[in-house]
Write a protein that holds these residues in place. Structure first.
Motif, PDB file in Angstrom:
ATOM      1  N   HIS A   1      -1.304  -1.305  18.715  1.00 17.98           N
ATOM      2  CA  HIS A   1      -2.180  -2.290  18.076  1.00 17.98           C
ATOM      3  C   HIS A   1      -2.834  -3.188  19.120  1.00 17.98           C
ATOM      4  O   HIS A   1      -4.046  -3.399  19.113  1.00 17.98           O
ATOM      5  CB  HIS A   1      -1.376  -3.116  17.069  1.00 17.98           C
ATOM      6  CG  HIS A   1      -2.136  -4.250  16.476  1.00 17.98           C
ATOM      7  ND1 HIS A   1      -2.024  -5.544  16.954  1.00 17.98           N
ATOM      8  CD2 HIS A   1      -3.028  -4.299  15.455  1.00 17.98           C
ATOM      9  CE1 HIS A   1      -2.809  -6.332  16.256  1.00 17.98           C
ATOM     10  NE2 HIS A   1      -3.429  -5.606  15.337  1.00 17.98           N
TER      11      HIS A   1
ATOM     12  N   GLU B   1      -3.833  -4.818  10.952  1.00 14.82           N
ATOM     13  CA  GLU B   1      -2.386  -4.977  11.151  1.00 14.82           C
ATOM     14  C   GLU B   1      -1.611  -3.691  10.872  1.00 14.82           C
ATOM     15  O   GLU B   1      -0.590  -3.437  11.495  1.00 14.82           O
ATOM     16  CB  GLU B   1      -1.845  -6.103  10.273  1.00 14.82           C
ATOM     17  CG  GLU B   1      -2.277  -7.483  10.716  1.00 14.82           C
ATOM     18  CD  GLU B   1      -1.836  -7.820  12.138  1.00 14.82           C
ATOM     19  OE1 GLU B   1      -0.662  -7.567  12.486  1.00 14.82           O
ATOM     20  OE2 GLU B   1      -2.666  -8.333  12.904  1.00 14.82           O
ATOM     21  N   ASP B   2      -2.083  -2.872   9.923  1.00 14.35           N
ATOM     22  CA  ASP B   2      -1.353  -1.671   9.523  1.00 14.35           C
ATOM     23  C   ASP B   2      -1.958  -0.381  10.051  1.00 14.35           C
ATOM     24  O   ASP B   2      -1.351   0.691   9.931  1.00 14.35           O
ATOM     25  CB  ASP B   2      -1.276  -1.589   7.996  1.00 14.35           C
ATOM     26  CG  ASP B   2      -0.498  -2.757   7.414  1.00 14.35           C
ATOM     27  OD1 ASP B   2       0.514  -3.170   8.025  1.00 14.35           O
ATOM     28  OD2 ASP B   2      -0.906  -3.277   6.358  1.00 14.35           O
TER      29      ASP B   2
ATOM     30  N   PRO C   1      -3.311   4.964   9.867  1.00 15.07           N
ATOM     31  CA  PRO C   1      -2.235   3.960   9.825  1.00 15.07           C
ATOM     32  C   PRO C   1      -1.333   4.133  11.051  1.00 15.07           C
ATOM     33  O   PRO C   1      -1.091   5.255  11.499  1.00 15.07           O
ATOM     34  CB  PRO C   1      -1.469   4.287   8.543  1.00 15.07           C
ATOM     35  CG  PRO C   1      -2.229   5.361   7.856  1.00 15.07           C
ATOM     36  CD  PRO C   1      -3.189   5.953   8.821  1.00 15.07           C
TER      37      PRO C   1
ATOM     38  N   ASP D   1       1.778   3.918  11.160  1.00 20.41           N
ATOM     39  CA  ASP D   1       2.940   4.712  10.766  1.00 20.41           C
ATOM     40  C   ASP D   1       2.654   6.207  10.727  1.00 20.41           C
ATOM     41  O   ASP D   1       3.588   7.009  10.676  1.00 20.41           O
ATOM     42  CB  ASP D   1       3.463   4.270   9.399  1.00 20.41           C
ATOM     43  CG  ASP D   1       4.220   2.963   9.469  1.00 20.41           C
ATOM     44  OD1 ASP D   1       4.646   2.565  10.572  1.00 20.41           O
ATOM     45  OD2 ASP D   1       4.399   2.328   8.405  1.00 20.41           O
TER      46      ASP D   1
END
Length: 161
Positions: free
Chosen positions: A20, A77-78, A96, A98
């Motif tokens: 990020h 943020e994600d 994402p 993740d």
């Protein structure tokens, strides 16, 4: 009584935070010098967004390159959105954090690999891997969606020409 410190989960969060932070810098100032990224992600992740023809072509995972041409990088943020060029056809993607499986910057020999818990357990197996067939952790060796992902530093030898 607590069940202990989940170092894998903490590393996972820290490494996603590193990605990020790097992308925020690129969004603000562009890619410095020879830096560029190979980002492999799970195209089946429920929050990933890509054109139907790309998800049809890459139903499990896809590696994108952020180097010479990319546009509209928007870091959240994600996850992040970016427009990339696929054969002179610009396409917007949402990736994402993740969903990221590997993040590599070959210009400085830096890489991260995120493995599922099942793959990490396979690495603990003292039996040597077979010399032919899919490697443990490869797309063909997986069976089902991972329940939990941990982070690991990736060896860059696989990305060298």
């Amino acid at each position: 009584m607590s069940k202990g410190i989940d170092y894998g989960k903490l590393m996972h969060r820290a490494m996603r935070g590193l990605i990020h932070e790097v992308l925020v810098g690129v969004q603000r100032e562009g890619l410095p010098g020879d830096h560029h990224f190979f980002i492999t992600f799970d195209t089946g992740h429920p929050d990933a967004e890509l054109a139907d023809w790309l998800s049809d072509r890459y139903p499990d995972e896809m590696t994108v390159v952020m180097q010479h041409w990319f546009d509209h990088l928007d870091v959240g943020e994600d996850g992040f959105t970016v427009t990339l060029n696929f054969g002179d056809q610009p396409e917007r993607l949402y990736i994402p954090y993740d969903a990221i499986k590997t993040f590599v910057d070959p210009s400085v020999e830096f890489g991260l690999r995120f493995e599922s818990q099942d793959e990490a357990e396979e690495d603990d197996d003292p039996t040597p891997p077979p010399t032919s067939g899919p490697k443990p952790g490869s797309e063909k060796a997986k069976s089902g969606a991972p329940a939990h992902k941990d982070a690991e530093v990736v060896r860059l030898d696989q990305f060298r020409k």
